[in-house]
Design an enzyme around this catalytic site. Sequence first.
Site, PDB file in Angstrom:
ATOM      1  N   SER A  62      12.732  -8.791  -7.475  1.00  0.00           N
ATOM      2  CA  SER A  62      12.233  -9.977  -6.914  1.00  0.00           C
ATOM      3  C   SER A  62      14.083 -10.892  -7.097  1.00  0.00           C
ATOM      4  O   SER A  62      14.662 -10.619  -6.287  1.00  0.00           O
ATOM      5  CB  SER A  62      11.471 -10.742  -7.228  1.00  0.00           C
TER       6      SER A  62
ATOM      7  N   ASP B  59       5.325  -3.581  -0.916  1.00  0.00           N
ATOM      8  CA  ASP B  59       5.179  -5.157  -1.273  1.00  0.00           C
ATOM      9  C   ASP B  59       5.087  -5.975  -0.148  1.00  0.00           C
ATOM     10  O   ASP B  59       6.040  -5.209   1.055  1.00  0.00           O
ATOM     11  CB  ASP B  59       6.684  -5.050  -1.668  1.00  0.00           C
TER      12      ASP B  59
ATOM     13  N   HIS C  56       4.947  -5.073  -5.019  1.00  0.00           N
ATOM     14  CA  HIS C  56       5.691  -6.247  -5.554  1.00  0.00           C
ATOM     15  C   HIS C  56       6.298  -6.143  -7.150  1.00  0.00           C
ATOM     16  O   HIS C  56       7.184  -5.669  -7.645  1.00  0.00           O
ATOM     17  CB  HIS C  56       5.702  -7.334  -5.171  1.00  0.00           C
TER      18      HIS C  56
END
Length: 179
Positions: free
Chosen positions: A38, A128, A160
């Site tokens: 991320s 995601d 995610h």
Amino acid sequence: LEALPGNIGRMDVDDCMLALSSTAGEYDPNRVAVCGGSHGGFLACHLVGQFPDKFKAGVMRNPVTDVSAMYAVTDIPDWCWYEAVGDYDFDTYKPASKEVMNAMFDCSPLQHSKNVTASCLLCLGAKDLRVPVSQGLAYYHALKGRGHDVKCKLYPEDCHPLAEVETEFDHWCEVGEFL
């Protein structure tokens, strides 16, 4: 932390490099890898692109690679605006101006992809909604298009956090083999 909005891609990258330079003794850049997911993937992409002589490998999990492209397709458009520009009206969604879109792109690691020399492994969850798979694929294609050593591992049923048991097991096996 409060100083970071409006300074991502610079301040956070500088902090990482300060940490690396502060390591006890000498380190061998031929043995240094960076791994993150991320925003950590965003940092990993920035680090291998901005400091190509410092990293041998990079592993990126669902990385943010182009904030301007992510803005309209993520479930957190406010994050894109706030982190890139430094302010955001959380009460009203509004389209981004050309200046805001430029600020979003300017803080994105995709612009440094031409400098990457490290081998890279991208691990992406196809479902995601936070950092859409297109982010990692754009980075993959930017590197692959230059004949770069890059591998993309797509997890079609994960999102995610890449936290499904099978995904997590496979992912860390891929990382171990890659490194």
